[in-house]
Structures are given as structure tokens and as C-alpha cells.
Design an enzyme around this catalytic site. Structure first.
Site, PDB file in Angstrom:
ATOM      1  NE  ARG A   1      43.754 104.048  86.071  1.00 38.86           N
ATOM      2  CZ  ARG A   1      44.664 104.400  85.158  1.00 38.86           C
ATOM      3  NH1 ARG A   1      45.198 105.601  85.180  1.00 38.86           N
ATOM      4  NH2 ARG A   1      45.040 103.554  84.209  1.00 38.86           N
TER       5      ARG A   1
ATOM      6  CD  GLU B   1      39.186 109.454  85.139  1.00 40.37           C
ATOM      7  OE1 GLU B   1      39.371 108.942  84.011  1.00 40.37           O
ATOM      8  OE2 GLU B   1      40.089 109.604  85.958  1.00 40.37           O
TER       9      GLU B   1
ATOM     10  CG  HIS C   1      42.572 109.822  82.621  1.00 41.59           C
ATOM     11  ND1 HIS C   1      42.042 108.727  83.245  1.00 41.59           N
ATOM     12  CD2 HIS C   1      43.849 109.466  82.330  1.00 41.59           C
ATOM     13  CE1 HIS C   1      42.948 107.769  83.322  1.00 41.59           C
ATOM     14  NE2 HIS C   1      44.060 108.201  82.763  1.00 41.59           N
TER      15      HIS C   1
END
Ligand code: 8YV
Length: 346
Positions: free
Chosen positions: A265, A294, A312
Site C-alpha cells: 500500500r 491512488e 495497483h
């Protein structure tokens, strides 16, 4: 509130054939009196694999805010009936709007986008999708490392731009013989470590505690491990304890020949210190699948040539997403049938 229904809904019985993936709704003849009317209402909050969505639609009364023109209207309409969320990203505010919510079946192993404390306070069950995505994330990690070490994006551009006619591509470094420090040696971390070992890398790790059954050297200090490593792979859950754990000091310890990979993360890495170090040559490179906010990626990162970026996508394979969707369904079915939940986290 938070009360679990143990009414047998017949999901595992023909004609639902839920296990075989050939789910269909029962005909009136096949339906016991009263059964047809008790399909629980669920809310889908994240895009799920198409096959999973199809199964969910046959098993439940599905509402979805994914791509909904007016998510608030969907919520308002279902507020009094929604008993489950499939997907995740459930804030305390969203929970507030769903007074009958019993379970949040998170699609993903990380449950950091859901307010677990609020769920616990309400007695709402939370499940996740561990293990089924390990291989996908491990394969992406190795891919990112090779892409960074051999500058594959640049090599591709070199050929496309016709530069090969003017000379050879510069020499790059290999993974073999290097030391990789794993920040996190959980289920995914172990899959990554196993693959990197087969590349001839020396694996070391940092984590909450030493794992006696692991063959790798353990570091109790992250800075010390970073000093001893050529690569640092970040694959630990987001939590208060790991927030900003890859600090300026850790990045400095990795040093000018060091490379960082983050497939966990964005919150684990001090992004501005990372950008500074990459821009000034105090860190050789970074491969990043996740970012602080993000899908926003800072312009400074986009401008750097010593980074490889991906959107991601650790678990974004057909295989992993199908299995993750299935595990979401398994948890929901177990919940509504009163069975043991395959992967409960709260
Ligand atoms: C997903 C993930 O990309 O499992 C996780 O924790 O990060 C990924 O599998 C994420 O859940 C967003 O859909």
C-alpha cells in the site's frame, strides 16, 4: 442489527448448483413455500469478476453502486433491506446508511479501506480473500523487479524508436547474487521470497516477529535490514504500525545502489522522501504498484526514468479475480446459511 440469519436458503442444494458455477434460480416447483422470497439484498461496492457477479445475481437480490449514475439513489432505495456488502470500501458513514447490514465480504486481502472498528462496534462481520491472490501478486513483483533491473520499459521504447540502428542498449544489472530484504514475510511475502531464491538472490526479512520455521535471516530493525539489502520489497499490510514505515532513514539506508519495490500500500512509504532520493541519486530506482493517493501519481514520479510504475494491479489476473470473487460468494453463502465463514477477519 448485526444479527445473523440461519434460515437455510438452499444455496448448496440443486438446482442452485452454486459449487459448479452453473447457478440458476429455482423453478416454482423446486421452491419450498416461502423460500423464494428470502433472497437477501446485497450491495456491490467494487467491480467484481463477471462470473462472480452472475452467481451473486442468481443467489441474491443485488444492488450495485459500481458505475451507478446516482449511487446515493441506489443506497436510498436499498437502505432498509441491504444485509451484506460485496466488494469493500465501507466507511463508517456508509455503514450508518445501512441499518440492516450484517456482513462486509471484502474482495481483497487488505481490509484497510473498510472501517473495521466501526464494523466491530456494530457487530458487523468482515471477511477478506486471502491466499487466492498470492501467486498473482508474487508474479507481478518479480516482473517489476526484472523490469526495473533491466529497464524493460526503456528497452521496448529503444527498439520502437529505431535507436537500435544507432548502437546497442546499455548494460544493466541482474538479480542473481543480490540480497533482497522483505518488509513482511506473510503469505504473499513467502511466495515472493521463494521465487526470488530461485533467481539466486539471498532473502532476508523484517517483520513483527521472527518466524522460526523460515530459512531466511531475520532483522528486528528495518534500517539495519535496508543497509544489508540491495532490494527492499514492501509486502506488509497497511495499519497504524506500518504507516510511513519506509521512512527517509530507511530509504537512505538502502542507499544509492538500492532499489525499492512496493506492492503493498502507498501508505507504507514516505512518498516525498522517496521522490527526493530517486531524483538526487540517493536511491537507484523504484518499482511501484501502489501510491499514496491512488489513482493519483505525482508528476515528479512520472518524470523519473529510474522508476517503473503499474496501476495497483497485483491481483489483477483473470485467475486471481475469479477466485477472489468466488471467496466473496463463499463467505456470503456461509453467513446466510449459518455455516463456518471461510475467511473472517472481524
Ligand atoms: C486489490 C489488493 O487490488 O487484495 C488486496 O488487498 O490490494 C488487491 O487485491 C484491491 O483489493 C483493490 O481492488
Amino acid at each position: 442489527m448485526g444479527q445473523r440469519s440461519t434460515i437455510p436458503l438452499g444455496y448448496n442444494r440443486a438446482p442452485y448448483s452454486y459449487w459448479t458455477g452453473t447457478v440458476r434460480a429455482p423453478t416454482p416447483e423446486e421452491t419450498k413455500p416461502g423460500e423464494a422470497s428470502i433472497r437477501p439484498t446485497i450491495l456491490v461496492t467494487k467491480p467484481l469478476a463477471r462470473s462472480s457477479l452472475k452467481k451473486l445475481e442468481l443467489l441474491f437480490d443485488v444492488r450495485s453502486i459500481v458505475n451507478a449514475a446516482d449511487p446515493d439513489a441506489v443506497m436510498a432505495e436499498g437502505a432498509q433491506t441491504i444485509r451484506a456488502v460485496a466488494g469493500g470500501k465501507v466507511s463508517a458513514a456508509l455503514m450508518e446508511k445501512l441499518p440492516r447490514l450484517e456482513i462486509i465480504a471484502n474482495e481483497g486481502v487488505g481490509v484497510d479501506t473498510t472501517d473495521i472498528a466501526a464494523a466491530k462496534a456494530r457487530g458487523i462481520v468482515v471477511t477478506n480473500t486471502p491466499d487466492v491472490l498470492n501467486v498473482a501478486v508474487a508474479e507481478l513483483t518479480v516482473g517489476l523487479m526484472l523490469a526495473l533491473a533491466r529497464t524493460l520499459p526503456q528497452a521496448d521504447r529503444f527498439v520502437r524508436d529505431g535507436k537500435w540502428n544507432d548502437g546497442m542498449f546499455p548494460l544493466r544489472s541482474q538479480l542473481h547474487g543480490k540480497t533482497v530484504g522483505m518488509l513482511g514475510l506473510g503469505r504473499i511475502g513467502k511466495e515472493i521470497a521463494r521465487r526470488l531464491e530461485s533467481f539466486g538472490m539471498t532473502v532476508v526479512y523484517f517483520g513483527r516477529s521472527e518466524q522460526a520455521d523460515q530459512p531466511y535471516r531475520y532483522f528486528s530493525e528495518l534500517v539495519e535490514m535496508a543497509k544489508a539489502s540491495d532490494w527492499l520489497v514492501v509486502i506488509a499490510p497497511a495499519s497504524k504500525a506500518t504507516d510511513g514505515i519506509v521512512s527517509r532513514e530507511v530509504i537512505e539506508a538502502l542507499g544509492p545502489a538500492g532499489r525499492l519495490v512496493n506492492v503493498a500500500r502507498g501508505s507504507l512509504v514516505d512518498q516525498s522522501s522517496l521522490i527526493e532520493a530517486l531524483s538526487s541519486g540517493r536511491l537507484a530506482g523504484a518499482a511501484l504498484d501502489v501510491f499514496e493517493s491512488e489513482p493519483g501519481v505525482p508528476a515528479q514520479l512520472l518524470a523519473l526514468d529510474n522508476v517503473v510504475l503499474s496501476p495497483h494491479m497485483g491481483s489483477r489476473t483473470e485467475e486471481a479475480r475469479e477466485a477472489m470473487g468466488q471467496l466473496v460468494i463463499d463467505n456470503l453463502v456461509a453467513h446466510f446459511e449459518g455455516g463456518a465463514l471461510p475467511s473472517r477477519v472481524a
